[in-house]
Design a protein around this motif. Structure first.
Motif, PDB file in Angstrom:
ATOM      1  N   SER B  17       0.846  -1.205   0.000  1.00 33.33           N
ATOM      2  CA  SER B  17       0.000   0.000   0.000  1.00 33.33           C
ATOM      3  C   SER B  17       0.870   1.239   0.000  1.00 33.33           C
ATOM      4  CB  SER B  17      -0.878   0.072   1.249  1.00 33.33           C
ATOM      5  OG  SER B  17      -1.760  -0.994   1.274  1.00 33.33           O
ATOM      6  N   MET B  18       1.863   1.201   0.851  1.00 30.93           N
ATOM      7  CA  MET B  18       2.740   2.349   1.019  1.00 30.93           C
ATOM      8  C   MET B  18       3.488   2.665  -0.283  1.00 30.93           C
ATOM      9  SD  MET B  18       4.516   3.544   4.023  1.00 30.93           S
ATOM     10  CE  MET B  18       5.897   4.641   4.052  1.00 30.93           C
ATOM     11  N   THR B 143       3.950   1.526   8.602  1.00 29.46           N
ATOM     12  CA  THR B 143       3.215   1.763   7.349  1.00 29.46           C
ATOM     13  C   THR B 143       1.778   2.153   7.634  1.00 29.46           C
ATOM     14  OG1 THR B 143       3.647  -0.589   7.136  1.00 29.46           O
ATOM     15  CG2 THR B 143       3.989   0.680   5.231  1.00 29.46           C
ATOM     16  N   ILE B 144       1.127   1.472   8.570  1.00 27.41           N
ATOM     17  CA  ILE B 144      -0.258   1.831   8.895  1.00 27.41           C
ATOM     18  C   ILE B 144      -0.326   3.279   9.381  1.00 27.41           C
ATOM     19  CG2 ILE B 144      -2.253   1.324  10.390  1.00 27.41           C
ATOM     20  CD1 ILE B 144      -1.781  -0.879   8.369  1.00 27.41           C
ATOM     21  N   VAL B 145       0.614   3.644  10.260  1.00 30.69           N
ATOM     22  CA  VAL B 145       0.624   5.016  10.779  1.00 30.69           C
ATOM     23  C   VAL B 145       0.804   6.018   9.628  1.00 30.69           C
ATOM     24  CG1 VAL B 145       1.954   6.661  12.183  1.00 30.69           C
ATOM     25  CG2 VAL B 145       1.404   4.380  13.091  1.00 30.69           C
ATOM     26  N   VAL B 197      10.774   5.114   2.878  1.00 25.91           N
ATOM     27  CA  VAL B 197      10.431   4.525   4.177  1.00 25.91           C
ATOM     28  C   VAL B 197      10.099   3.044   3.999  1.00 25.91           C
ATOM     29  CG1 VAL B 197       8.802   4.556   6.104  1.00 25.91           C
ATOM     30  CG2 VAL B 197       9.651   6.704   5.168  1.00 25.91           C
ATOM     31  N   ALA B 198       9.351   2.728   2.949  1.00 24.68           N
ATOM     32  CA  ALA B 198       9.045   1.320   2.694  1.00 24.68           C
ATOM     33  C   ALA B 198      10.348   0.535   2.520  1.00 24.68           C
ATOM     34  CB  ALA B 198       8.168   1.187   1.447  1.00 24.68           C
ATOM     35  N   GLY B 199      11.295   1.100   1.778  1.00 24.45           N
ATOM     36  CA  GLY B 199      12.577   0.450   1.568  1.00 24.45           C
ATOM     37  C   GLY B 199      13.320   0.217   2.881  1.00 24.45           C
ATOM     38  N   LEU B 200      13.385   1.258   3.706  1.00 22.18           N
ATOM     39  CA  LEU B 200      14.110   1.147   4.977  1.00 22.18           C
ATOM     40  C   LEU B 200      13.511   0.072   5.873  1.00 22.18           C
ATOM     41  CD1 LEU B 200      14.547   4.903   5.903  1.00 22.18           C
ATOM     42  CD2 LEU B 200      16.272   3.304   5.070  1.00 22.18           C
TER      43      LEU B 200
END
Lengths: 234, 285
Positions: B17-18, B143-145, B197-200
């Motif tokens: 999703s992110m 991710t939800i946040v 951020v998804a990558g990290l």
């Protein structure tokens, strides 16, 4: 306030505006009428920097705006309420008005919002409704309301009557008259000549990219040939 | 096995999703189909690898990697995308080429062999009887946040309203004094930050390789085809479908088939619902 001198513009090789001159004075309401394809909408888009001028100049309060990008022209106090109304369809009425009032602080915004709600009470009633789900007349009120939120010095209205029932047109022009009387300078383009004549101070006839007549409504009515073309009375 | 599918499906729904939201957002607002979005994801992983191997603390590694990725995205927008923005096809080819270019740069700099990024959190726990690492739980929670943050930004703030106004009618927005160009730069940065951020978050439980960006971009592409480009809720549902389809394939059949399934979903969606699952029907628009 707005002075257009020897303006030429067009799309590619097609010349739509040809050596046009026009002046709109502060506090006055100017209406441009003319047949389809005369270049009325192009002229308005040119004032807003959406169509580049090929030659000539456009000045607003003494300063040339010909080369400015659209958003900077808007911030000088020229607000365009375009043909087709164009509210942001998937935003509420309130959010649409909010988009007009971005340059205002909180107090100014609330004051302006009350003013717009007083002109168009239906907008207050429907403030949470998505603009795209409203009727044509209501969308026109959203568009005019949103334009007024910017506290414009010059309000440009492109065909506010188009596609609306006569009774709604009368209602909207009633409010346009009030807006004009509050001191806002207005430049109107309108096919519905009868309704424009009732409120405007000056009227200009545009034909083939030029202004062919300019005067007050009484002078237009006196001119036999114009009367026949635009008012349909011989 | 069913529990595995449920738990890891949820984690990957959040991560996909992110990634897909960033991809979808810049398309919705600026009509930019950014195929280098996956390369931004990969780039952030290498930035984190480089910074952590130079001995920086966790916070500075994360912040540094995000900021570098945002800068990369904005520079690529101003330098190559903006001059071509009016042509969807040119942007598509250009961003694809840029993704390849970034990948090559990484190969030259770090070599083709896999790298490992240390976990932000050590240890693990059990959910529904399934062993998950704390890093995976962290990835899910953050991710939800951030998805909630994006929802809040778009629906509750003036910046979000401006972004929506520009995406609905850019010309009208500029006639109200909004500088659309600034909004494009902001959204490009935001979109890249989401990829970073998804990558990290996932780098510690994936192997970091120069080609690691292609798999998520394929998933993101399929997700936005399912959900409708620029549609936030559709994107979340698209991510749910792709993530669970991949997990079911991995656990019930063969992990090697994962991407073939994603491709199949994309092909079926393009054939039967080209405007997304929630469109009112097929049109050629």
């Amino acid at each position: 306030m707005l002075t257009i001198t020897n303006l030429s513009a067009g799309y590619g090789k097609a010349v739509v505006i040809n050596q046009l001159n026009l002046e709109v004075k502060e506090g006055e309401m100017m209406s441009i009428i003319g047949p389809n394809g005369a270049g009325k909408t192009t002229l308005l888009r040119c004032i807003n920097g959406l169509v580049p001028a090929n030659s000539g100049d456009i000045t607003f309060e003494g300063k040339s705006i010909k080369k400015l990008p659209t958003h900077k022209i808007a911030r000088l106090g020229i607000t365009h309420c375009p043909e087709g109304r164009r509210p942001f369809p998937e935003m509420s009425v309130y959010e649409n008005l909010k988009m007009g009032g971005l340059q205002l602080n909180n107090d100014q915004f609330n004051e302006r919002l009350e003013y717009v709600y007083s002109l168009f009470p239906i907008l207050k009633e429907r403030k949470s409704q998505y603009a795209g789900t409203m009727s044509g007349g209501q969308q026109q009120m959203v568009a005019i309301g949103r334009a007024l939120m910017t506290s414009p010095k010059l309000l440009i209205l492109d065909e506010p009557s188009i596609g609306l029932a006569p009774i709604v047109v009368d209602e909207i022009f009633e409010q346009i008259k009030i807006i004009k009387e509050s001191g806002v300078t207005i430049l109107l383009v309108e096919q519905n000549v009868d309704v424009a004549l009732k409120v405007t101070d000056k009227i200009a006839v545009m034909d083939n990219g030029q202004i062919s007549f300019i005067g007050n409504p009484a002078e237009l009515v006196k001119d036999a040939s114009l009367r026949e073309i635009y008012l349909g009375i011989g | 096995m069913v529990a595995d599918i449920i738990v890891f499906g949820a984690i990957w729904t959040a991560i996909y999703s992110m990634i897909a939201l960033g991809f979808s957002l810049i398309f919705g607002v600026a009509k930019i189909m950014n195929l280098s979005h996956g390369a931004f994801f990969m780039f952030a992983c290498y930035a984190a690898y480089y910074l952590s191997s130079s001995g920086l603390g966790l916070f500075w590694v994360a912040l540094g990697a995000i900021v570098i990725t945002i800068i990369l995205a904005i520079v690529s927008y101003l330098g190559i995308i903006k001059p071509m923005r009016n042509s969807l096809t040119q942007v598509l080819i250009l961003t694809f080429a840029f993704a390849m270019f970034l990948e090559q740069i990484i190969v030259i700099t770090f070599g083709p062999e896999p790298r490992y990024v240390p976990s932000m959190l050590e240890g693990g726990m059990s959910i529904l009887g399934v062993r998950v690492t704390h890093q995976q739980v962290l990835a899910f929670v953050i991710t939800i946040v951030l998805i909630l943050f994006l929802w809040w930004l778009l629906s509750r703030t003036n910046m979000g309203r401006i972004i929506r106004a520009v995406s609905q009618d850019r010309e009208m927005a500029s006639m109200l004094g909004i500088n659309a160009e600034k909004i494009f730069i902001f959204v490009m940065g935001l979109s890249a930050a989401f990829a970073a951020v998804a990558g990290l978050l996932v780098a510690p439980f994936l192997t970091v390789t120069p080609a690691m960006g292609w798999s998520p971009i394929l998933a993101a592409f399929t997700i936005v085809v399912l959900g409708g480009l620029g549609n936030v809720w559709g994107t979340l549902i698209g991510a749910f479908i792709v993530a669970y389809a991949e997990m079911i394939t991995s656990y019930a059949f063969n992990p090697q088939l994962k991407e073939a399934v994603t491709f199949t979903i994309m092909i079926l969606a393009l054939m039967y619902r080209p405007n997304g699952l929630f469109s009112k029907g097929v049109s050629d628009a």
